[in-house]
Design a protein around this motif. Structure first.
Motif, PDB file in Angstrom:
ATOM      1  N   LYS A 287       0.832  -1.216   0.000  1.00 53.68           N
ATOM      2  CA  LYS A 287       0.000   0.000   0.000  1.00 53.68           C
ATOM      3  C   LYS A 287       0.859   1.255   0.000  1.00 53.68           C
ATOM      4  N   ALA A 288       1.939   1.257   0.782  1.00 53.47           N
ATOM      5  CA  ALA A 288       2.820   2.422   0.822  1.00 53.47           C
ATOM      6  C   ALA A 288       3.476   2.653  -0.533  1.00 53.47           C
ATOM      7  N   ALA A 289       3.876   1.574  -1.198  1.00 52.19           N
ATOM      8  CA  ALA A 289       4.486   1.718  -2.523  1.00 52.19           C
ATOM      9  C   ALA A 289       3.481   2.269  -3.518  1.00 52.19           C
ATOM     10  N   LEU A 290       2.277   1.760  -3.506  1.00 52.35           N
ATOM     11  CA  LEU A 290       1.252   2.259  -4.435  1.00 52.35           C
ATOM     12  C   LEU A 290       0.906   3.718  -4.166  1.00 52.35           C
ATOM     13  N   ASN A 291       0.879   4.091  -2.908  1.00 53.43           N
ATOM     14  CA  ASN A 291       0.575   5.489  -2.558  1.00 53.43           C
ATOM     15  C   ASN A 291       1.671   6.446  -3.021  1.00 53.43           C
ATOM     16  N   ALA A 292       2.881   5.907  -3.226  1.00 48.99           N
ATOM     17  CA  ALA A 292       4.005   6.751  -3.644  1.00 48.99           C
ATOM     18  C   ALA A 292       4.086   6.922  -5.152  1.00 48.99           C
ATOM     19  N   ILE A 293       3.283   6.167  -5.888  1.00 52.08           N
ATOM     20  CA  ILE A 293       3.325   6.281  -7.351  1.00 52.08           C
ATOM     21  C   ILE A 293       2.638   7.568  -7.804  1.00 52.08           C
TER      22      ILE A 293
END
Length: 287
Positions: A281-287
């Motif tokens: 989730k954190a990675a997706l939020n950073a895109i």
């Protein structure tokens, strides 16, 4: 406790250091010393010769190679954590470096040293694995590149030969739509300690769905380990919370989870699932 007596060598060039390793089988390489020296003091290791590479020029930089970011053998955890290139292309590694040990350790210990040490619960090795890093090893006969998936062999064992020095870790540059993240539970409940369980994830979103994902676990087995089950379950989904949670439930499928002083197999399996979902989730939020 004090280490046993040893011969200390401080070569001024990489060639001298490699020659010293050839001349003294069983010698150990010293960079930051944050792992080697405690082990020597506890007499878990007693090398007859220590080769200090700290004075060798050219190993202390973070380099833009065009398609990758190179982290030299003497680059500290603190430098990795603060570097813009690393944060832009490997946020998981920058976060892992910022959570490695305490401030003194981060300012003395090195990223490459942590990789070579290959602790089962370390932060940066699992980030390198998730990011698809390449490890550059030098010996007197030349250099070779080792893929992250082949570098970590077993508990505190890497693919480095006894006469090799890890001179650089290279992180591939990321394109649009890709980001990474790292999250963990530390042994003292916070972040700045070895992981009871930790997860690094690199995710690519394309046309509204997950086009690619690499998820790696630390602290739960005998080495940093890819979670192929999560990757297979996540790719092609819409990346919703429900899809992520469903994929994360398979975090340890096919992975041998080991009990230790910090948690049972069941507990570590649960933590792996929780932190897999958080990292994705954190990675997706950073895109």
């Amino acid at each position: 406790m004090y280490p046993r007596q040893f011969e200390y060598l401080a070569p001024s060039s990489l060639d001298e250091a490699l020659a010293a390793l050839d001349a003294h089988p069983g010698a150990k390489v010293l960079a930051g010393g944050m792992s080697l020296l405690p082990m020597m003091k506890l007499r878990l290791l007693s090398p007859e010769v220590v080769v200090d590479i700290g004075r060798i020029p050219g190993l202390d930089g973070i380099t833009d190679h065009g398609d990758s970011v190179g982290i030299g053998a003497l680059v500290t955890h603190a430098e990795v954590a603060a570097d813009v290139l690393v944060m832009r292309n490997g946020a998981a590694l920058a976060t892992a470096a910022s959570w490695t040990g305490d401030r003194q350790v981060r300012n003395r210990g090195t990223c490459c040293g942590a990789m070579a040490h290959a602790d089962v619960a370390a932060d940066q090795p699992v980030a390198a694995l998730a990011l698809g890093a390449t490890f550059v090893a030098a010996s007197s006969s030349g250099t070779r590149a080792i893929a992250a998936g082949d570098f970590f062999v077993d508990t505190m064992m890497s693919a480095l030969a006894p006469n090799e020095i890890l001179t650089e870790v290279r992180i591939p540059k990321t394109g649009p739509g890709t980001a990474s993240a790292y999250d963990k539970l530390g042994r003292r409940g916070g972040h700045t300690d070895y992981a009871v369980a930790g997860v690094a994830a690199s995710v690519t979103r394309s046309n509204g769905s997950i086009g690619g994902a690499t998820v790696a676990l630390t602290g739960v087995g005998n080495k940093p380990t890819l979670s192929h089950a999560v990757m297979d379950a996540l790719v092609g989904t819409d990346g919703s919370d429900a899809a992520i949670e469903a994929a994360a439930a398979h975090a340890t499928d096919g992975v041998e989870v080991l009990e230790d002083l910090y948690g049972s197999v069941e507990y570590k399996t649960h933590l792996a699932s929780v932190f897999t979902a958080r990292a994705i989730k954190a990675a997706l939020n950073a895109i």
